[in-house]
Motif scaffolding. Structure first.
Motif, PDB file in Angstrom:
ATOM      1  N   UNK A  47      35.835  85.930 -23.647  1.00  0.00           N
ATOM      2  CA  UNK A  47      35.147  85.788 -21.898  1.00  0.00           C
ATOM      3  C   UNK A  47      33.933  84.760 -22.765  1.00  0.00           C
ATOM      4  N   UNK A  48      34.267  83.505 -21.882  1.00  0.00           N
ATOM      5  CA  UNK A  48      32.711  82.517 -22.248  1.00  0.00           C
ATOM      6  C   UNK A  48      31.790  81.914 -21.880  1.00  0.00           C
ATOM      7  N   UNK A  49      30.955  81.702 -21.612  1.00  0.00           N
ATOM      8  CA  UNK A  49      29.576  81.238 -21.227  1.00  0.00           C
ATOM      9  C   UNK A  49      30.589  79.538 -20.603  1.00  0.00           C
ATOM     10  N   UNK A  50      31.533  78.784 -20.745  1.00  0.00           N
ATOM     11  CA  UNK A  50      31.985  77.698 -20.699  1.00  0.00           C
ATOM     12  C   UNK A  50      32.110  78.127 -19.160  1.00  0.00           C
ATOM     13  N   UNK A  51      31.787  77.509 -18.237  1.00  0.00           N
ATOM     14  CA  UNK A  51      32.224  77.379 -16.955  1.00  0.00           C
ATOM     15  C   UNK A  51      34.314  76.646 -17.379  1.00  0.00           C
ATOM     16  N   UNK A  52      34.749  77.325 -16.122  1.00  0.00           N
ATOM     17  CA  UNK A  52      35.871  76.296 -16.158  1.00  0.00           C
ATOM     18  C   UNK A  52      36.050  75.231 -15.415  1.00  0.00           C
ATOM     19  N   UNK A  53      36.952  74.438 -16.150  1.00  0.00           N
ATOM     20  CA  UNK A  53      36.891  72.820 -15.940  1.00  0.00           C
ATOM     21  C   UNK A  53      38.422  72.600 -15.219  1.00  0.00           C
ATOM     22  N   UNK A  54      37.229  72.158 -13.831  1.00  0.00           N
ATOM     23  CA  UNK A  54      38.417  71.448 -12.705  1.00  0.00           C
ATOM     24  C   UNK A  54      39.447  70.615 -13.191  1.00  0.00           C
TER      25      UNK A  54
ATOM     26  N   UNK B  50      18.151  80.247  -7.542  1.00  0.00           N
ATOM     27  CA  UNK B  50      18.035  79.799  -9.581  1.00  0.00           C
ATOM     28  C   UNK B  50      19.041  80.585 -10.372  1.00  0.00           C
ATOM     29  N   UNK B  51      19.367  82.297  -9.519  1.00  0.00           N
ATOM     30  CA  UNK B  51      20.145  82.970 -10.051  1.00  0.00           C
ATOM     31  C   UNK B  51      21.700  82.115  -9.768  1.00  0.00           C
ATOM     32  N   UNK B  52      21.395  81.763  -8.935  1.00  0.00           N
ATOM     33  CA  UNK B  52      23.465  81.641  -8.305  1.00  0.00           C
ATOM     34  C   UNK B  52      23.425  80.096  -9.045  1.00  0.00           C
ATOM     35  N   UNK B  53      22.199  80.057  -9.145  1.00  0.00           N
ATOM     36  CA  UNK B  53      23.152  78.613  -9.943  1.00  0.00           C
ATOM     37  C   UNK B  53      22.951  78.400 -11.471  1.00  0.00           C
ATOM     38  N   UNK B  54      22.363  79.452 -12.405  1.00  0.00           N
ATOM     39  CA  UNK B  54      22.497  80.482 -13.079  1.00  0.00           C
ATOM     40  C   UNK B  54      24.021  80.525 -13.514  1.00  0.00           C
ATOM     41  N   UNK B  55      24.281  81.255 -12.425  1.00  0.00           N
ATOM     42  CA  UNK B  55      25.529  82.833 -12.335  1.00  0.00           C
ATOM     43  C   UNK B  55      26.426  81.374 -12.982  1.00  0.00           C
ATOM     44  N   UNK B  56      26.496  79.890 -11.807  1.00  0.00           N
ATOM     45  CA  UNK B  56      27.609  79.345 -11.957  1.00  0.00           C
ATOM     46  C   UNK B  56      28.009  78.304 -13.343  1.00  0.00           C
ATOM     47  N   UNK B  57      26.608  78.123 -13.293  1.00  0.00           N
ATOM     48  CA  UNK B  57      26.290  77.461 -14.741  1.00  0.00           C
ATOM     49  C   UNK B  57      26.305  78.479 -16.137  1.00  0.00           C
ATOM     50  N   UNK B  58      27.013  79.533 -16.271  1.00  0.00           N
ATOM     51  CA  UNK B  58      27.287  80.263 -16.653  1.00  0.00           C
ATOM     52  C   UNK B  58      28.631  80.595 -17.128  1.00  0.00           C
ATOM     53  N   UNK B  59      29.105  79.758 -15.786  1.00  0.00           N
ATOM     54  CA  UNK B  59      30.779  80.331 -15.489  1.00  0.00           C
ATOM     55  C   UNK B  59      31.259  81.602 -15.079  1.00  0.00           C
ATOM     56  N   UNK B  60      30.027  82.148 -14.449  1.00  0.00           N
ATOM     57  CA  UNK B  60      30.119  83.057 -14.427  1.00  0.00           C
ATOM     58  C   UNK B  60      30.972  82.885 -12.679  1.00  0.00           C
TER      59      UNK B  60
END
Length: 308
Positions: free
Chosen positions: A242-249, A96-106
């Motif tokens: 800095x943004x919580x939007x993840x990078x676009x592929x 859950x921690x890693x999924x949230x990090x990825x969702x936020x763009x971290x």
């Protein structure tokens, strides 16, 4: 922290170990999924975690609120481990921690333990810690916990409460400090993320892999806050965001094929890490008035012997 502007940075996407800064990510998941009044009964394994510890008593009941405060104030590894158990166990908590990090763009971050104790593949970056902490500070419960200097933690098995004191010296010493999190392991060295406010501006500072020289890391952090506020007041142009939007592929490009944006060959583009120099760096080093700094001799642990 409100505009997303990065005022200064050094190696913002450099991969480093986070130590207890990973507890910020754990706290975000806990606040999303658990009721603060929910009761958690720690196991012996929780209580036996390598310290720093809140001195949990296995088999005694604790509220999620008290465990979360102990995780932030004392950086209790035992409290963090107990919260991971309440999330479905350590493996599920990490998922859950890693999924949230990825969702936020971290996307520089991978948690390998819920407490920050070093594990295989544990990694983060200054950029990610700025992103996660800023996002966390929008949650009033987290913001309150991050600024608590001292708390009384319930005793186990009928024992009286005992005090837990925050290792972050800036909570007592820096005017306008809003909150922070310290960390240390032998592999990560000293780590810190914190925020302060002055003249209506809120700034976050991140330090990774720091040492207690040439001056104490708390003094280094204090200087960086002052530096950041000075840059903001002078209107110095941002070096990124800095943004919580993840990078676009991006669509795949064959090796050697010219990019549509004129940015050179795919080989050159792929070899350049996100956040490196050039206009493409600003492309997704993109959240808040933030000062991000990482480096040898620049850091904070605000604790003398904290394990994480």
């Amino acid at each position: 922290m409100d505009s997303g502007e990065v005022l200064a940075a050094h190696h913002p996407h450099g991969r480093q170990r986070p130590a207890s800064l990973i507890k910020v990510l754990l706290a975000l998941v806990v606040l999303d999924e658990l009721d603060p009044e929910q009761i958690v009964v720690p196991t012996q394994r929780d209580a036996d975690q390598e310290c720093s510890c809140a001195d949990l008593e296995a088999g005694s009941p604790y509220s999620v609120r008290d465990l979360l405060l102990a995780t932030m104030v004392k950086s209790g590894n035992d409290a963090a481990h107990a919260l991971a158990g309440a999330l479905g166990g350590v493996d599920e908590a990490l998922r859950k921690m890693n999924a949230l990090a990825h969702e936020l763009g971290a996307t520089d971050t991978r948690a390998a333990s819920p407490s920050g104790l070093d594990g295989p593949g544990m990694v983060t970056s200054a950029y990610d810690q700025a992103l996660l902490f800023t996002h966390a500070m929008t949650n009033p419960q987290f913001a309150e916990a991050a600024g608590v200097q001292r708390m009384m933690f319930p005793g186990g098995r009928g024992e009286p409460p005992h005090p837990l004191v925050n290792n972050d010296r800036l909570l007592d010493e820096y005017p306008g400090i809003l909150g922070g999190k310290t960390g240390f392991t032998s592999a990560s060295r000293h780590t810190y993320v914190g925020a302060a406010e002055r003249d209506g501006r809120r700034i976050a500072v991140v330090l990774l892999r720091a040492e207690q020289r040439p001056v104490q890391v708390s003094d280094q952090a204090r200087s960086l806050f002052d530096y950041g506020f000075r840059l903001a007041a002078e209107g110095v142009p941002a070096v990124g965001r800095v943004t919580t939007a993840p990078p676009q592929p991006q669509a795949p490009v064959r090796t050697g094929e010219a990019r549509a944006d004129g940015g050179g060959t795919a080989e050159a583009a792929d070899a350049r890490p996100a956040g490196s120099g050039g206009s493409s760096a600003v492309g997704w080093i993109v959240a808040l008035v933030i000062l991000v700094s990482v480096g040898v001799g620049v850091g904070i642990a605000l604790s003398r012997d904290e394990r994480v």
